[in-house]
Design a protein around this motif. Structure first.
Motif, short mmCIF file in Angstrom:
data_model
loop_
_atom_site.label_atom_id
_atom_site.label_comp_id
_atom_site.label_asym_id
_atom_site.label_seq_id
_atom_site.Cartn_x
_atom_site.Cartn_y
_atom_site.Cartn_z
N PHE A 47 32.08 44.30 54.19
CA PHE A 47 33.32 44.41 53.43
C PHE A 47 33.76 45.87 53.39
O PHE A 47 32.93 46.79 53.31
N SER A 48 35.08 46.07 53.42
CA SER A 48 35.64 47.41 53.28
C SER A 48 35.48 47.88 51.83
O SER A 48 35.15 47.09 50.94
N PRO A 49 35.71 49.17 51.56
CA PRO A 49 35.50 49.69 50.19
C PRO A 49 36.25 48.91 49.11
O PRO A 49 35.71 48.70 48.02
N LEU A 50 37.49 48.52 49.38
CA LEU A 50 38.27 47.78 48.39
C LEU A 50 38.13 46.27 48.56
O LEU A 50 38.80 45.50 47.88
N LYS A 51 37.30 45.85 49.51
CA LYS A 51 36.97 44.44 49.75
C LYS A 51 38.09 43.65 50.43
O LYS A 51 38.00 42.43 50.55
N ALA A 52 39.16 44.30 50.91
CA ALA A 52 40.29 43.57 51.50
C ALA A 52 40.05 43.17 52.95
O ALA A 52 40.80 42.36 53.49
N ARG A 53 39.03 43.74 53.57
CA ARG A 53 38.80 43.47 54.99
C ARG A 53 37.31 43.29 55.21
O ARG A 53 36.48 43.88 54.52
N GLU A 70 40.41 41.91 60.88
CA GLU A 70 39.57 42.08 59.70
C GLU A 70 40.04 41.22 58.53
O GLU A 70 39.25 40.88 57.65
N VAL A 71 41.31 40.85 58.52
CA VAL A 71 41.79 39.85 57.55
C VAL A 71 41.16 38.49 57.86
O VAL A 71 40.80 37.73 56.96
N GLU A 72 41.02 38.17 59.14
CA GLU A 72 40.28 36.97 59.54
C GLU A 72 38.89 36.99 58.92
O GLU A 72 38.40 35.98 58.38
N THR A 95 31.71 35.83 44.63
CA THR A 95 33.09 35.35 44.44
C THR A 95 34.05 36.51 44.17
O THR A 95 35.17 36.55 44.69
N GLN A 96 33.60 37.49 43.39
CA GLN A 96 34.48 38.60 43.02
C GLN A 96 34.85 39.45 44.23
O GLN A 96 35.91 40.09 44.24
N TRP A 97 34.03 39.45 45.29
CA TRP A 97 34.39 40.20 46.49
C TRP A 97 35.73 39.71 47.03
O TRP A 97 36.59 40.50 47.41
N TRP A 98 35.88 38.39 47.07
CA TRP A 98 37.11 37.83 47.63
C TRP A 98 38.30 38.00 46.69
O TRP A 98 39.41 38.27 47.14
N ILE A 99 38.07 37.90 45.40
CA ILE A 99 39.18 38.15 44.46
C ILE A 99 39.65 39.59 44.58
O ILE A 99 40.86 39.87 44.66
N ASP A 100 38.71 40.51 44.63
CA ASP A 100 39.09 41.92 44.79
C ASP A 100 39.79 42.15 46.13
O ASP A 100 40.76 42.92 46.22
N ILE A 102 41.59 39.99 47.92
CA ILE A 102 42.95 39.44 47.88
C ILE A 102 43.86 40.38 47.09
O ILE A 102 45.01 40.62 47.47
N ARG A 103 43.33 40.93 46.04
CA ARG A 103 44.12 41.86 45.21
C ARG A 103 44.55 43.07 46.03
O ARG A 103 45.73 43.44 46.06
N ALA A 104 43.61 43.70 46.72
CA ALA A 104 43.92 44.91 47.47
C ALA A 104 44.71 44.61 48.74
O ALA A 104 45.62 45.36 49.11
N GLY A 105 44.40 43.49 49.39
CA GLY A 105 45.04 43.20 50.66
C GLY A 105 46.51 42.84 50.55
O GLY A 105 47.28 43.08 51.49
#
Length: 682
Positions: A47-53, A70-72, A95-100, A102-105
């Motif tokens: 995961f990237s630092p902000l978890k978007a990728r 990386e969005v894939e 779960t929070q990785w994906w919420i974070d 989606i927020r950043a992405g």
């Protein structure tokens, strides 16, 4: 959530280390939940630092930009996570990785903003799992602030509803983008959603089958079922059934019809028949069956929920035996049974294989559903062993130890690597997989498994069947036959007949018959059987000449009951006499079972073909990285019209099959039907 092995952060798979995926005893819903965790956990370090990728291992490029790749990596695993959460199987620790993410992405001011979709943008594909996740997992939407929800609305809705999309299954992805917003009371386009559904209706061909595209192409692979169309139709009927009862009922009805066809693609060991593109999505091939339960479809007789559960669970168990499909970090690789870029499409990024998470739709099914409460059953006890499928143009069989489909007429509608191998081969097997060309020079690189190749330059370059006109008929004795007309060169015309195995007399043989008219040039021909592992059981070295000593004492020896006939020589000294034999005697290879090929025509009809073993280039086959292909070779002179009658033998290894029995049917040759002998002028 069910207990699973310790988190695999920083997982490193060494020489003898088993992936946690292979260690879960699969028996119930809780064990499948634990299995999903072993798929998701290894993604954590990427995961990237902000978890978007998510940048999965492997720096391979694709036809779209790196950000979309990386969005894939982030969105495709959402199929599994969303199904887990929808079924009440959480919490999952990540779960929070994906919420974070989606927020950043979706935030235009974020350093990790995904960017808005352009026409025909890969981001549109990833909107599908995101839309589904928003629709079924409330904690994702609830984990966002009002401003962040607005960002999701704009990224998921406004940026896609006015853009052009490919006229394929992609249209379903926009449907789910809008559906995810609609389910959360967000801004969406009902007009676009309705228009896409109406247009997707033009893909329907009948008897439950939809084509992956409009009129003029014939492409009915796993995208027509588990990868996209049927799968998403069933999810739509579940999520939008109250607002759209007409289509919800229609999609369920189609699933009931097609289920009786799709059951033929999965064998008793859990293997699916690899066919068509994107089979690197691996266990997604079974997702249709979990979606049936999720959508509360009433099963058509004679199928039961125990049979459906058996298809899914056996399939997942088979993939647990494929230990080489993982990277050393525990992530899925591009490939099938092992990493393989030769079979990859130009849209397969390192995160692409996680479309496999569609298989976990079964986790969204309540634990009280008969899918979970039933005992596993074998569907092959109640469905026919041979069945013709009109719309895909297939004859299915489950005889001789494997599921097989004979195929004619399908072709991908756009340029694709190895398209002739993925759609144009004559036969596809659950046991042996198809082969793709790792190069385009000589037979070793073309790897013509279950294909007829023709060369007009002495054997350097070969052409095979890709486009053909086909028909499916039934003989007077009720045997289905596929016929195709194709022209590898403008002045060389071929009519091919495909005839399935005889259930009692010759269950290990199928027939392919070619009428070749070489009107304008000389051509060499190469007719290949299935590809089989070219490794000895004891030491992994290439197969030697066949040892037919089947005594009990010899059967314990390393070399007993395996090898080739004629002898497998290698790539560079094929002039060696012992590498060749008469076509009537044929060629076979015995390792993980046996495959072989024999010329059944008279010398006057076919010009006297010879038999040999093609030592296929490594990594050409989906399942085995080192293979050999028993092959018949011949010559058709300019102006000649010849008949090739080819018998293809296959008897895979399996439970209860002894090594000394692999060739037990080799000497019992299939009969050429009387109607065909008449057509041949015999």
């Amino acid at each position: 959530m069910a207990s699973s092995p310790p988190p695999t952060q920083g997982l490193v798979l060494g020489y003898t280390t088993a992936h946690p995926f292979s260690t879960i005893p699969l028996k119930d819903r809780a064990s499948v939940q634990a299995l999903l965790a072993t798929v998701l956990d290894p993604l954590e370090p990427f995961f990237s630092p902000l978890k978007a990728r998510v940048r999965c291992p492997g720096a391979t490029a694709v036809r779209f930009d790196q950000t979309a790749s990386e969005v894939e990596g982030l969105c495709r695993p959402l199929w599994g996570l969303a199904c887990l959460l929808a079924g009440g199987g959480g919490p999952y620790r990540g779960t929070q990785w994906w919420i974070d993410g989606i927020r950043a992405g979706t935030d235009p001011e974020s350093a990790e903003f995904w960017g808005y979709a352009r026409d025909n943008d890969q981001r549109m594909v990833e909107m599908c799992p995101l839309g589904f996740a928003l629709a079924v997992a409330p904690e994702i939407w609830e984990g966002l602030s009002a401003r962040e929800r607005g960002n999701v609305e704009r990224w998921l809705g406004e940026s896609v509803n006015e853009k052009n999309m490919p006229d394929t299954n992609w249209l379903w992805f926009r449907v789910f983008a809008n559906l995810g917003l609609k389910k959360n009371g967000a801004t969406f386009s009902q007009e676009r959603l309705d228009a896409d559904i109406e247009h997707l209706e033009t893909f329907y061909r009948g008897d439950g089958w939809s084509n992956d595209g409009p009129q003029g192409i014939h492409q009915m692979d796993y995208y027509s079922s588990s990868f996209a169309i049927h799968f998403l139709q069933l999810l739509y009927s579940k999520l939008a059934g109250e607002e759209d009862p007409k289509y919800a009922a229609e999609f369920k009805k189609r699933a009931q019809m097609v289920a009786l066809d799709l059951a033929h693609y999965y064998d008793e060991e859990g293997r699916a028949i690899p066919f068509g593109r994107s089979v690197g999505y691996r266990f997604a091939m079974v997702s249709f069956w979990g979606a049936l339960a999720y959508a509360d479809v009433e099963l058509p007789a004679p199928l039961t929920w125990g049979m459906v559960k058996g298809i899914v669970m056996r399939h997942l168990r088979w993939w647990q035996t494929q230990h080489d499909m993982w990277s050393s970090s525990g992530t899925l690789t591009i490939g099938y049974s092992y990493p393989n870029m030769y079979m990859a499409e130009n849209y397969n990024s390192p995160g692409s294989p996680y479309w496999a998470c569609l298989a976990f739709i079964c986790l969204a099914v309540p634990e009280t559903h008969p899918f979970w409460t039933s005992e596993e059953e074998n569907h092959w006890n109640v469905i026919p062993k041979v069945k013709a499928l009109k719309h895909p143009g297939h004859i299915m069989s489950n005889l001789g130890g494997h599921c097989m489909l004979l195929s004619s007429g399908q072709a991908c509608s756009y340029p694709m690597k190895g398209t002739h191998a993925k759609y144009g081969a004559f036969a596809y097997s659950s046991a042996y997989g198809y082969s793709v060309p790792p190069g385009l020079f000589t037979l070793e690189q073309y790897a013509l498994a279950s294909q007829l190749g023709l060369s007009d330059d002495g054997g350097d370059y070969w052409k095979t069947r890709r486009l053909s006109e086909s028909s499916l008929t039934t003989t007077p004795d009720n045997i289905p036959v596929l016929t195709s007309h194709w022209s590898p060169f403008p002045d060389v015309h071929i009519k091919t007949y495909l005839i399935p195995p005889h259930e009692t007399k010759t269950p290990n043989w199928h027939l392919r018959v070619h009428h070749i008219r070489a009107e304008g040039r000389d051509v060499l021909t190469a007719d290949g059987s299935f590809a089989i592992s070219n490794q000895r059981a004891a030491d992994g070295r290439y197969l030697d000449a066949y040892d037919d000593d089947a005594t009990a004492e010899a059967a314990e020896a390393a070399a007993a009951c395996e090898g080739t006939q004629p002898r497998l020589i290698g790539n560079y000294d094929l002039a060696t006499p012992e590498a060749w034999g008469p076509g009537r005697e044929g060629a076979f290879a015995v390792s993980k079972g046996a495959v072989g090929i024999r010329a059944l025509e008279s010398k006057d009809q076919g010009g006297g073909r010879t038999a040999t073993l093609v030592n296929a280039d490594p990594n050409s086959n989906l399942v085995e990285s080192r293979t050999t292909i028993p092959t018949l070779q011949g010559t058709v002179k300019k102006g000649e019209s010849v008949w090739y009658v080819t018998g293809i033998y296959a008897k895979p290894s399996g439970e209860g099959v002894k090594r000394e029995e692999y060739l037990s049917g080799w000497e019992t040759l299939p009969e050429v039907p009387g109607w065909l002998r008449e057509e041949m002028g015999q």
